[in-house]
Write a protein that holds these residues in place. Structure first.
Motif, PDB file in Angstrom:
ATOM      1  N   PRO A   1      22.313   1.724 -15.428  1.00  0.00           N
ATOM      2  CA  PRO A   1      21.304   2.781 -15.258  1.00  0.00           C
ATOM      3  C   PRO A   1      20.097   2.606 -16.179  1.00  0.00           C
ATOM      4  O   PRO A   1      18.947   2.761 -15.746  1.00  0.00           O
ATOM      5  CB  PRO A   1      22.076   4.068 -15.582  1.00  0.00           C
ATOM      6  CG  PRO A   1      23.499   3.731 -15.279  1.00  0.00           C
ATOM      7  CD  PRO A   1      23.649   2.295 -15.676  1.00  0.00           C
ATOM      8  N   GLY A   2      20.350   2.254 -17.430  1.00  0.00           N
ATOM      9  CA  GLY A   2      19.243   2.034 -18.361  1.00  0.00           C
ATOM     10  C   GLY A   2      18.389   0.850 -17.959  1.00  0.00           C
ATOM     11  O   GLY A   2      17.157   0.887 -18.066  1.00  0.00           O
ATOM     12  N   ASP A   3      19.022  -0.213 -17.469  1.00  0.00           N
ATOM     13  CA  ASP A   3      18.263  -1.382 -17.032  1.00  0.00           C
ATOM     14  C   ASP A   3      17.423  -1.067 -15.798  1.00  0.00           C
ATOM     15  O   ASP A   3      16.313  -1.585 -15.638  1.00  0.00           O
ATOM     16  CB  ASP A   3      19.212  -2.547 -16.752  1.00  0.00           C
ATOM     17  CG  ASP A   3      19.761  -3.169 -18.028  1.00  0.00           C
ATOM     18  OD1 ASP A   3      19.077  -3.088 -19.067  1.00  0.00           O
ATOM     19  OD2 ASP A   3      20.867  -3.728 -17.987  1.00  0.00           O
ATOM     20  N   LEU A   4      17.940  -0.234 -14.913  1.00  0.00           N
ATOM     21  CA  LEU A   4      17.166   0.174 -13.743  1.00  0.00           C
ATOM     22  C   LEU A   4      15.953   1.010 -14.151  1.00  0.00           C
ATOM     23  O   LEU A   4      14.875   0.891 -13.554  1.00  0.00           O
ATOM     24  CB  LEU A   4      18.043   0.957 -12.763  1.00  0.00           C
ATOM     25  CG  LEU A   4      19.089   0.121 -12.008  1.00  0.00           C
ATOM     26  CD1 LEU A   4      20.042   1.028 -11.236  1.00  0.00           C
ATOM     27  CD2 LEU A   4      18.408  -0.869 -11.061  1.00  0.00           C
ATOM     28  N   ILE A   5      16.126   1.841 -15.177  1.00  0.00           N
ATOM     29  CA  ILE A   5      14.992   2.607 -15.700  1.00  0.00           C
ATOM     30  C   ILE A   5      13.928   1.665 -16.250  1.00  0.00           C
ATOM     31  O   ILE A   5      12.724   1.834 -16.011  1.00  0.00           O
ATOM     32  CB  ILE A   5      15.461   3.598 -16.794  1.00  0.00           C
ATOM     33  CG1 ILE A   5      16.312   4.709 -16.171  1.00  0.00           C
ATOM     34  CG2 ILE A   5      14.268   4.193 -17.546  1.00  0.00           C
ATOM     35  CD1 ILE A   5      16.979   5.625 -17.187  1.00  0.00           C
ATOM     36  N   LYS A   6      14.372   0.615 -16.957  1.00  0.00           N
ATOM     37  CA  LYS A   6      13.417  -0.358 -17.500  1.00  0.00           C
ATOM     38  C   LYS A   6      12.716  -1.131 -16.378  1.00  0.00           C
ATOM     39  O   LYS A   6      11.524  -1.417 -16.468  1.00  0.00           O
ATOM     40  CB  LYS A   6      14.133  -1.313 -18.452  1.00  0.00           C
ATOM     41  CG  LYS A   6      14.436  -0.712 -19.809  1.00  0.00           C
ATOM     42  CD  LYS A   6      15.094  -1.700 -20.742  1.00  0.00           C
ATOM     43  CE  LYS A   6      16.579  -1.787 -20.486  1.00  0.00           C
ATOM     44  NZ  LYS A   6      17.288  -2.585 -21.507  1.00  0.00           N
ATOM     45  N   ALA A   7      13.459  -1.462 -15.338  1.00  0.00           N
ATOM     46  CA  ALA A   7      12.848  -2.168 -14.205  1.00  0.00           C
ATOM     47  C   ALA A   7      11.791  -1.296 -13.539  1.00  0.00           C
ATOM     48  O   ALA A   7      10.715  -1.780 -13.154  1.00  0.00           O
ATOM     49  CB  ALA A   7      13.926  -2.569 -13.197  1.00  0.00           C
ATOM     50  N   ALA A   8      12.081  -0.005 -13.408  1.00  0.00           N
ATOM     51  CA  ALA A   8      11.107   0.920 -12.822  1.00  0.00           C
ATOM     52  C   ALA A   8       9.877   1.037 -13.725  1.00  0.00           C
ATOM     53  O   ALA A   8       8.735   1.047 -13.240  1.00  0.00           O
ATOM     54  CB  ALA A   8      11.744   2.293 -12.605  1.00  0.00           C
ATOM     55  N   ALA A   9      10.106   1.110 -15.040  1.00  0.00           N
ATOM     56  CA  ALA A   9       8.990   1.204 -15.982  1.00  0.00           C
ATOM     57  C   ALA A   9       8.147  -0.066 -15.948  1.00  0.00           C
ATOM     58  O   ALA A   9       6.910  -0.006 -15.957  1.00  0.00           O
ATOM     59  CB  ALA A   9       9.513   1.455 -17.393  1.00  0.00           C
ATOM     60  N   ALA A  10       8.794  -1.234 -15.907  1.00  0.00           N
ATOM     61  CA  ALA A  10       8.062  -2.500 -15.854  1.00  0.00           C
ATOM     62  C   ALA A  10       7.228  -2.596 -14.582  1.00  0.00           C
ATOM     63  O   ALA A  10       6.087  -3.053 -14.602  1.00  0.00           O
ATOM     64  CB  ALA A  10       9.035  -3.674 -15.942  1.00  0.00           C
ATOM     65  N   THR A  11       7.800  -2.137 -13.468  1.00  0.00           N
ATOM     66  CA  THR A  11       7.072  -2.139 -12.194  1.00  0.00           C
ATOM     67  C   THR A  11       5.839  -1.250 -12.272  1.00  0.00           C
ATOM     68  O   THR A  11       4.752  -1.629 -11.834  1.00  0.00           O
ATOM     69  CB  THR A  11       7.996  -1.661 -11.053  1.00  0.00           C
ATOM     70  OG1 THR A  11       9.110  -2.550 -10.953  1.00  0.00           O
ATOM     71  CG2 THR A  11       7.255  -1.619  -9.731  1.00  0.00           C
ATOM     72  N   ALA A  12       6.011  -0.054 -12.850  1.00  0.00           N
ATOM     73  CA  ALA A  12       4.898   0.885 -12.967  1.00  0.00           C
ATOM     74  C   ALA A  12       3.800   0.347 -13.875  1.00  0.00           C
ATOM     75  O   ALA A  12       2.608   0.421 -13.552  1.00  0.00           O
ATOM     76  CB  ALA A  12       5.409   2.234 -13.482  1.00  0.00           C
ATOM     77  N   VAL A  13       4.195  -0.228 -15.008  1.00  0.00           N
ATOM     78  CA  VAL A  13       3.211  -0.760 -15.958  1.00  0.00           C
ATOM     79  C   VAL A  13       2.463  -1.947 -15.353  1.00  0.00           C
ATOM     80  O   VAL A  13       1.235  -2.036 -15.440  1.00  0.00           O
ATOM     81  CB  VAL A  13       3.896  -1.164 -17.285  1.00  0.00           C
ATOM     82  CG1 VAL A  13       2.929  -1.933 -18.180  1.00  0.00           C
ATOM     83  CG2 VAL A  13       4.421   0.068 -18.010  1.00  0.00           C
TER      84      VAL A  13
END
Length: 198
Positions: free
Chosen positions: A156-168
């Motif tokens: 779950p934490g890695d998916l949050i980071k993937a979403a954040a990286a995509t947004a940035v």
């Protein structure tokens, strides 16, 4: 045949190596009901999304080299050869594998949020796990299946980071596309004079 990095490339690589190190200075971020998130792999994902496979791997390689010579550049202030003999070494080496996959996917065609998201998940998560889990199992003596099951706590934490990286990366592409390395066309004769993001 690979070509030497240009001065602009070296600047990009240095910036992202520094970003990965700075993100390692941030302590674990508590998430209610989930395993705390460490931020350093977010930098690895961003390096692949923005720099592509080769330059992203160079940025990650610098961080790993600095860790190997003893500098405390990894999460929690870790560094030194000892980290290469611990149970997390597979995840550390998986950064290189992961950033290459991330970059290849993100730069495989016209840049878009879905390519960024796909690259971050497949490379930044699955690619890192592909080396991290087996090596952790080997070093700890725990079966691979059990190690993989335990590692799901971090998903779950890695998916949050993937979403954040995509947004940035998507926001950066809109605001400052020059931060990204130029896309290479498989047919330069056709693409000559065509802007990379056209």
């Amino acid at each position: 045949m690979s070509t030497p990095f240009e001065t602009r490339d070296l600047a990009r690589i240095t910036v992202f190596a520094a970003l990965i190190i700075v993100l390692g200075l941030i302590g674990p971020i508590p998430v209610p009901g989930l395993v705390p998130i460490t931020a350093q792999t977010l930098g690895v994902m961003l390096a692949g999304l923005v720099l592509g496979a080769r330059r992203g791997a160079a940025a990650v390689g610098i961080v790993i080299l600095l860790a190997a010579i003893g500098l405390p550049v990894l999460s929690g202030g870790r560094g030194g050869l000892g980290v290469f003999f611990g149970p997390t070494v597979g995840y550390l080496l998986g950064w290189v594998f992961g950033v290459v996959i991330t970059g290849l996917i993100a730069h495989s065609g016209r840049r878009s949020w879905w390519r960024f998201a796909l690259g971050a998940v497949v490379g930044g998560i699955l690619g890192v796990y592909a080396l991290g889990i087996p090596l952790q199992a080997l070093i700890t003596g725990v079966p691979v299946a059990q190690t993989a099951l335990t590692s799901l706590a971090f998903l779950p934490g890695d998916l949050i980071k993937a979403a954040a990286a995509t947004a940035v990366a998507s926001a950066l592409l809109r605001a400052y596309p020059a931060a990204f390395v130029p896309l290479r066309s498989p047919r330069p004769d056709v693409a000559a004079g065509v802007p990379a993001n056209a």
